[in-house]
Design an enzyme around this catalytic site. Structure first.
Site, PDB file in Angstrom:
ATOM      1  CG  HIS A  45      -1.988   0.992   1.207  1.00 22.08           C
ATOM      2  ND1 HIS A  45      -2.911   1.124   2.217  1.00 22.08           N
ATOM      3  CD2 HIS A  45      -2.273   1.956   0.300  1.00 22.08           C
ATOM      4  CE1 HIS A  45      -3.726   2.131   1.923  1.00 22.08           C
ATOM      5  NE2 HIS A  45      -3.352   2.648   0.774  1.00 22.08           N
ATOM      6  CG  HIS A  51       1.042   0.462   5.160  1.00 22.36           C
ATOM      7  ND1 HIS A  51       0.688   1.759   4.902  1.00 22.36           N
ATOM      8  CD2 HIS A  51      -0.091  -0.275   4.975  1.00 22.36           C
ATOM      9  CE1 HIS A  51      -0.594   1.818   4.594  1.00 22.36           C
ATOM     10  NE2 HIS A  51      -1.091   0.598   4.622  1.00 22.36           N
ATOM     11  CG  ASP A  53      -2.681  -2.682   4.521  1.00 27.97           C
ATOM     12  OD1 ASP A  53      -2.680  -2.315   5.709  1.00 27.97           O
ATOM     13  OD2 ASP A  53      -2.694  -1.887   3.558  1.00 27.97           O
ATOM     14  CE  LYS A 192      39.336  12.215  -5.084  1.00 31.63           C
ATOM     15  NZ  LYS A 192      38.247  12.695  -4.271  1.00 31.63           N
ATOM     16  CG  ASP A 194      34.624  18.349  -4.691  1.00 31.36           C
ATOM     17  OD1 ASP A 194      34.915  17.831  -3.603  1.00 31.36           O
ATOM     18  OD2 ASP A 194      34.899  19.527  -4.985  1.00 31.36           O
ATOM     19  CD  GLU A 335      37.777  16.257  -5.437  1.00 30.42           C
ATOM     20  OE1 GLU A 335      37.234  15.121  -5.389  1.00 30.42           O
ATOM     21  OE2 GLU A 335      38.056  16.904  -4.434  1.00 30.42           O
TER      22      GLU A 335
END
Ligand code: MN
Length: 484
Positions: A45, A51, A53, A192, A194, A335
């Site tokens: 649900h 959740h 049921d 890489k 940052d 970077e």
């Protein structure tokens, strides 16, 4: 099940009271079929809070619990189960969209249904044996005070099921050069990024995020929560970097305002300054650890999840293309590059030569040991910071930084100084007189990061610029594998 008149009209009063049959597509109980108390349904649900049921046919109605994270896979984990109103038997076939504004608004899917056997049924404890397509085995719903909980009482459904670890530490890279071209076929290359490292744990449709040091940073980045719901019914650990993109490039300065904010402030910031989670590794998947798998296989599994949303995406890997990735990184002013050995396992919490970071930018984690008053526009905040690095049990002075601060950052840092003020210098090495006279000293608690051009002959920073605080670091954790 055969039709007959409602055996217990009172039981569904609450169900009917909560719903307007003219506005919801959910079944309205009329004359009710009665069965043999052996049918169950579990509905997924997607209401305001996701959740599951769990509904059991019993005495002409579906006795129901809402289980926020779904039924647990293994006997060790106990989950909350909220006892909800009885539902009519017809509800076992219901799937659909409950309209906005109505009770339980949101999408309802049948996750599983089948038959079950009752092993025990009392007002405090219900033990059942489920025989569904997705779930088979024994579960106990039991009452603790006002709460109901549920646990599995059978062993896991799959005999080799490995529970999802509660915590995980990131693997770390060493700084180095691009592997030689003739070894390129042994390496995968990534850009890489940052930002800040973040490990993501997904269970029961929820994402939890942890910093490099293991701090829970889930509430800092609420815009990443839908990733948990996208991975509904899966269990996994992810590794990646949270970045703030500006013109398509990660901006550490832009991320600064996000790193300290929580809850309502974080929610507000997430609307106009959202972050992106760049995911580059998969450490656990659906009952199986991936740590022992080679990097190339973990990356294949990660790619198969097709994680590609507005606020998250899989960060690409380029096997055998080291020079091209590094060149592209320089061209884009990123970077640098990461080289990762294709056949290497994931070593949680270990710094390993199987991962190499290749970067032109020198960055250094520093401890703020003092500050100097500013002039003019900076009179209300400060002029520069005096920086040190922990060394030989003391704090070695490495220089001062006076650039790279936004107005917000100046004010935010200045506000932190008062409670750290002290009379004596925390540095254990000499400081030039033109820096120390008039300086205000601080207890060495704040860790930040600077970028700089090179080390001078007297082991000071040349042309440093401030990048920001690192609230995820502690002075004791600073590790320097480069430079001085
Ligand atoms: Mn519900």
């Amino acid at each position: 099940m055969s039709a007959k008149t409602d055996p217990a009209p009172g039981k569904l009063a609450e169900y009917r009271r909560k719903r307007d049959p003219g506005r919801t597509p959910e079944p309205v109980a009329g004359a009710q079929p009665a069965g043999n108390d052996d049918t169950f349904v579990i509905q997924e649900h997607h209401a305001r809070h996701l959740h599951w049921d769990v509904r059991l046919e019993r005495d002409g109605v579906l006795v129901s619990w809402a289980v926020p994270k779904g039924l647990p896979h293994e006997p060790g984990s106990v989950r909350l189960a909220v006892h909800t109103e009885d539902h009519p038997l017809e509800y076992a076939g219901f799937e659909g969209e409950i309209p906005k504004g109505e009770y339980g608004a949101g999408q309802m899917l049948i996750w599983d249904r089948g038959s079950y056997e009752t092993l025990k049924w009392s007002s405090n404890e219900v033990e059942i044996d489920l025989r569904g397509k997705q779930v088979q085995g024994r579960y106990v719903f039991f009452r603790r005070g006002d709460e109901w909980l549920v646990r599995r009482s059978d062993p896991p459904q799959e005999p080799d099921w490995e529970p999802l670890p509660k915590s995980m530490a990131p693997m770390l890279a060493v700084k180095g050069d691009l592997p030689p071209a003739q070894q390129d076929d042994q390496w995968g290359y990534e850009f890489k990024w940052d930002g800040v490292r973040a490990l993501g744990r997904v269970d029961g449709g929820r994402l939890q995020l942890y910093s490099r040091r293991g701090g829970d940073i889930t509430r800092v980045y609420p815009e990443l929560q839908p990733l948990g719901e996208e991975l509904v019914n899966r269990q996994l650990w992810l590794d990646g970097e949270v970045v703030a993109l500006r013109d398509g490039k990660p901006s550490f300065a832009a991320l600064q305002s996000r790193m300290h904010a929580l809850d309502s402030q974080a929610t507000r910031l997430s609307r106009h300054d959202p972050v992106t989670y760049l995911i580059f590794d998969l450490l656990h998947l659906d009952g199986h650890s991936c740590l022992r798998l080679p990097y190339r296989e973990r990356r294949d599994l990660l790619d198969s999840l097709e994680l590609d949303g507005d606020r998250w995406r899989t960060s690409p890997t380029y096997p055998g293309q080291g020079a091209a990735v590094l060149a592209a990184s320089r061209e884009q002013q990123l970077e640098g590059a990461m080289a990762k050995r294709l056949d290497a396992p994931y070593r949680p919490g270990k710094r390993s030569g199987d991962w190499i970071k290749i970067t032109d930018v020198l960055a250094l984690e520093v401890v703020i040991g003092g500050w100097r008053p500013g002039e003019g526009r900076r009179a209300a905040t400060f002029g520069s910071l005096l920086l040190g690095v922990p060394e030989d049990g003391g704090l070695r002075y490495v220089g001062h930084v006076g650039t790279g601060f936004s107005e917000d950052v100046l004010r935010g840092l200045r506000a932190k100084f008062n409670r750290l003020e002290r009379k004596a210098s925390p540095f254990t090495t000499d400081i030039p007189r033109d820096r120390s006279v008039g300086a205000r000293w601080l207890s060495p608690k704040l860790v930040g990061e600077v970028v700089f051009r090179e080390w001078t002959a007297d082991r000071r920073l040349r042309a440093p610029a401030w990048r920001g605080l690192r609230p995820d670091r502690d002075p004791a954790d600073i590790h320097h594998e480069d430079g001085s």
